[in-house]
Write a protein that holds these residues in place. Structure first.
Motif: not given
Lengths: 218, 129
Positions: B35-58
């Motif tokens: 499990v990885d974490e982000a504290m807002d949408g833009s930080a999350a989007l960056q992580k999603l583009r940097d690494k493959e995730f199989n599920l987002v819970i937001s």
């Protein structure tokens, strides 16, 4: 229609009102004035004297409102009460977050230890721990609710500011007059003035500060 | 439906650390440890583009980028658009749920929630585990 000189005078006053940020549509005011002036054309002294009385009553009403605004110390609402309330509410969010983190630390430790327990007992502990995790979501919910209250306070602050700008000068004079009034001064703070609740973290003395203060009496 | 990969990468997004910790711990109890974490949408989007995730819970209510904006960005991105996306939020109005659904949310959990609800929603999105 109004005479050009009267109209110019009204427009100057409206421009002045705009500068003072009073949110009234000048066109509305103009229409009312034109309507009133138009009613004078037909004459009658009865209308004149009624109009005079109405304007006088309106002037009295405005004076009363100004006095009441000065009385409630609207300036203090913005300068003191609203910022203090916002800070206190933010401190509540900070304190609940800190407390929740402490709960997490303890519960995560218990959850880790449950792996060394007998299966039945471990299951019970896990169920209890899950319940605590679920309950801790109160911090997120209360935090969001408090943020809404803070926004509402900021909105009140803006409205009060508009009111102060609109009635500023008289309210300001009233404030200055009050400032001249001698405050009740006593050599030592009374019991009531000492009951202010917990201080905000930035202003609070630490235990070490208090210990040092106590030691300075020795 | 294929068996759920318990080693899948999950990104949780919330502006409250407390909530991140709750979700992380509940996921851990369910057997999801990556499990990885982000504290807002833009930080999350960056992580999603940097690494493959199989599920987002937001979460929804975040700044500068909200959960709904994040969802729209994800669904508009060719590489990310198939990623399952669960919204966990205190926003419980019908209009919110409708807006999220129209934006392509996979499921929606209202705060406060319990572990059973989370498990049920995960199962509905990923399959039973």
């Amino acid at each position: 229609m109004l005479a050009p000189t009267v109209r110019d005078g009204i427009e100057r006053q409206l421009a002045d009102l705009r500068k003072r940020r009073i949110h009234v549509d000048p066109q509305d005011i103009l229409e009312v004035v034109e309507s009133v002036m138009g009613s004078l054309h037909g004459d009658s002294s009865g209308v004149n004297s009624k109009l005079h009385a109405d304007i006088e009553a309106l002037a009295d009403y405005i004076s009363t409102v100004k006095a009441e605004i000065a009385e409630i110390r609207a300036d203090k609402i913005n300068a003191e009460y609203v910022p203090t309330a916002s800070d206190e509410l933010s401190a509540i969010v900070g304190a609940t977050e800190q407390a929740t983190n402490s709960i997490f630390e303890a519960v995560e430790l218990i959850e880790g230890l449950s792996q060394e327990m007998a299966p039945d007992m471990a299951d019970q502990v896990t169920t209890a721990v899950t319940g605590i995790y679920e309950a801790c979501s109160f911090q997120d919910i209360t935090g969001q609710r408090i943020s809404k209250v803070v926004k509402a306070l900021q909105s009140i602050e803006e409205k009060v500011q508009d009111l102060l700008v609109a009635f500023g000068e008289d309210a300001g004079e009233a404030r200055r007059d009050r400032a001249k009034e001698p405050e009740a001064v006593s050599a030592k703070p009374d019991d009531k003035s000492l009951m202010n609740g917990p201080q905000l973290p930035d202003n609070a003395n630490s235990q070490a500060d208090i210990d040092a203060l106590l030691a300075s009496f020795d | 439906m294929a068996a759920v990969d318990m080693n899948m990468q999950i990104l949780i997004v919330d502006d409250y650390k407390t909530m991140l910790r709750i979700i992380r711990n509940l996921l851990k109890q369910l057997g999801f440890n990556n499990v990885d974490e982000a504290m807002d949408g833009s930080a999350a989007l960056q992580k999603l583009r940097d690494k493959e995730f199989n599920l987002v819970i937001s979460d929804w209510n975040m700044e500068p980028m909200s959960g709904l904006q994040l969802l729209k960005e994800v669904r508009a991105d060719v590489k990310l658009k198939e990623t399952p996306f669960i919204m966990i939020t205190a926003e419980s109005k019908s209009e919110n749920v409708i807006a999220a659904k129209e934006a392509g949310v996979s499921n929606y959990i209202v705060k406060p929630f319990n572990a059973a609800t989370l498990k049920g929603k995960l199962a509905s999105v990923l399959g039973n585990f």
